[in-house]
Design a protein around this motif. Sequence first.
Motif, PDB file in Angstrom:
ATOM      1  N   ARG A  31      -5.052   2.148  -1.474  1.00  0.00           N
ATOM      2  CA  ARG A  31      -3.988   2.828  -2.208  1.00  0.00           C
ATOM      3  C   ARG A  31      -3.022   1.853  -2.866  1.00  0.00           C
ATOM      4  O   ARG A  31      -2.358   2.190  -3.837  1.00  0.00           O
ATOM      5  CB  ARG A  31      -3.259   3.791  -1.272  1.00  0.00           C
ATOM      6  N   ILE A  41      -0.682  10.107   0.307  1.00  0.00           N
ATOM      7  CA  ILE A  41      -0.018   9.062   1.085  1.00  0.00           C
ATOM      8  C   ILE A  41       1.077   9.663   1.966  1.00  0.00           C
ATOM      9  O   ILE A  41       1.332   9.192   3.071  1.00  0.00           O
ATOM     10  CB  ILE A  41       0.584   7.999   0.142  1.00  0.00           C
ATOM     11  N   SER A 270       1.982   3.236  -1.721  1.00  0.00           N
ATOM     12  CA  SER A 270       1.724   3.124  -0.287  1.00  0.00           C
ATOM     13  C   SER A 270       2.775   2.265   0.393  1.00  0.00           C
ATOM     14  O   SER A 270       3.208   2.560   1.517  1.00  0.00           O
ATOM     15  CB  SER A 270       0.319   2.559  -0.030  1.00  0.00           C
TER      16      SER A 270
END
Length: 856
Positions: A31, A41, A270
């Motif tokens: 990510r 996420i 992320s």
Amino acid sequence: MKRTKSLIAAIVFTFASVACTQISVKEVQERNSKTLPDIEIWPQLDIAVKKSDDVEARVAAVLTGMTLEQKIAQMIQPEIRDISVEDMRKYGFGSYLNGGGAFPNDNKHATPQDWIQLAENMYQASVDASLDGSTIPTMWGTDAVHGHNNVIGATLFPHNIGLGATNNPELIENIATATATEVMVTGIDWVFAPTVATVRDDRWGRTYESYSEDPAIVYEYSKAIVRGLQGKPGKNFLGDSQVISTVKHFIGDGGTVGGDDQGNNIASESDLFRLHAQGYVGGLTSGAQSVMASFNSWHGKKLHGHKYLLTDVLKDKMGFDGFVVGDWNGHGQIAGCTNDNCPQAANAGLDIYMVPTAAWKPLYENLLQQVKDGTIALSRIDDAVTRILRVKIRAGLFEKPSPANRILSGKTQLIGQQSHRDIAKQAVRESLVLLKNKNNILPLSPNVSVLVAGDAAHNIGKQSGGWTITWQGTNNTNEDFPGGSSIYDGIKQRIEAANGTVELSETGQYKTKPDVAIVVFGEEPYAEGHGDVEHLDYQRGLKSDLALLHRLKADGISVVSIFISGRPLWMNAEINASDAFVAAWLPGSQGSAVADVLFTDALGSMQYNFSGRLSFSWPADPNQATVNVYDFEYNPLLPYGFGLSYGDENVLPDNLSETYEKSITQTSGATLFTGTMQKPWELRVFSGHNLQDITASTATVDNVYYRTVDRVVQEDAFRLAITASNNNSGVQIASKNYFREDMSAQAQSNAVLSFMLKPESAIPNEVLLSMNCETVSDTAGSCAADLNIAEALLALPKNEWSVFTVDVQCFVQKGVTFENMVVPFQLGSKEAFTVSLSEISFTFNQAHEANLSCAD
């Protein structure tokens, strides 16, 4: 160092297992490479406060009976300096606030009764339906960030950076509970705390408002402080001794490029979650009822206008059902917005506009029109007001008595009560981090001869830092802290009780040579914006504190350094010159507790050990502002988790490197005012020979009125309003105690005196810009000069900010000697004149472009 490494390993494991269970390491890597939003996420949170059918039915019933005007008023939050009780009666604002340095009646020394009376008056006006038809109670929000820090006599706890060093969530919850009690005594419903930033660049001026560079501590502390402020969800949730909490600032404020306040965070999504969202995971799961949007941007887009993060992530995915409040005119920073016109913020998910200054009224009118013309959907307004009403009902504001009649209201003995001060003392003791203890010089025996030196030794304001009575924490004296104690107070009490001797000398001069010197020094108070720095080199170019340490060492005196700061700083030279070095952070109002750890009792038994551990890595050089635990390359001077206890082997030598590669360009010139006064300069207003120090956000002397205002950020400027008088009247920047300062460099290199100003009235025939190196009167002497700048001011646009520069040779030619400067800036007039001023400084190589030039 084995103990330190073990601690780090344990905390890494805790963070991996507690805060990031939602995604694996492989998923993080995948990510991180994505550039598009990835909603997966973000977790769906198990929030402790659940929706209730009864509450939702009540919300719906109230909403159904509201007019559009009443709904918009719920979304407007003005500031107490810019609205009256009659404004509240007419508009029925959903909330209001006092900004840092704002007080009832503009009185810094307002009593708790004054705070209660204003709360009562505003409440009664809000439920008075005679003008607006609404009986919905308003709520007052305040920045109680380390205690009820706007109120004289309140208990002030260590700032968050020190609390992070305690690694004690139970203590944090107790601090929050005590804070809530003191706030409720003054009739206030809501606090803008906790700050849950995870700081990645220590140059940021709000570093001390963060608990740690480690998201694990931020996560645990956020849970604890929300519980302490609001109570645990259940029977007593948001009861008579609790306040509404605010987790802030959503999101990424601690990770901007260069540590730039209100700057740009470019973390991957992320990392935004993994590093910067953990405080929200903790606080929201504990039931925090409000979230404050951040000034910063994420990849160039301001958070106040970020629909994906405010609505899609925070509200829809994470499940937050309280309200999102803006920060100080933060909506005005959105592209295409101004402070008084910003539908983009509401459409993005902002529920309450924090709109100080007179901009609240046109903003209100614009929002009304924007709903009527379809720019903002009525459903978005209804959603915002639903969230506001939901929190008010959960907090019992419809049922609780008015502020003056609540259970804790008026019980002023609870403000600064001993049990709260005892909690603060515990926090001070546990926050101290011992970095160096050569030859086990600590703990000290109290029956010796001690010199206490340094300008922070007997200065409660300096040891308390920013957000202390005034916004920046400046212009306070020890008399402003009844019930408080300085670090010297505690040392004196300990030594005299054991029949030792103690001498206080800020400059380190002594009558009798002491056995040991305790030197207390550090950063001057600052808050957001004004606290940003270019590097971490402590006192670069000045080094006055280092000179004091060297002088004492040269006299053969052992030195114990107590360092006051809002962040770790590079100070190898100061550490080298110290036999013991203690990072005391910003301990707050109960500085006497420092002595509890430094000294044994009279019989030589240890009272308290050092237990604080670094929650921020300590830099190995001034450019190492972004060294953080878990970094791939991690080489700080002292690692996260470091801290000595008594009996531990000392690890820092006396020969740490005192040189480094200066990759950062030092700013040229001398800065006088950037929203706060720069040391050693002080700000005063004057009328003739009558002068008054500026100690609050407003001041009046005879025919002169002073007030802080906003130019770019909060209170980075001030307005000066002069009425006609026989005396020259205005504002003056002067050295402390009118000591003569050497500014010879500012008389060279084609320097100019530069300042920003905004004329807000007609320009008088005479406006005097003055300097003085001999007297403090307004009469020019042999070392003073006046320039009438009125004609030059006529060329500037009215009601707009302009930069105005004056060639310093204009003053040199009139006899001003810069080697002995006392007053480097004074602006005054005998005629009526209103002007706002900001950014006062000297800059080099600008004389050829000066507004006023005196070239031969």
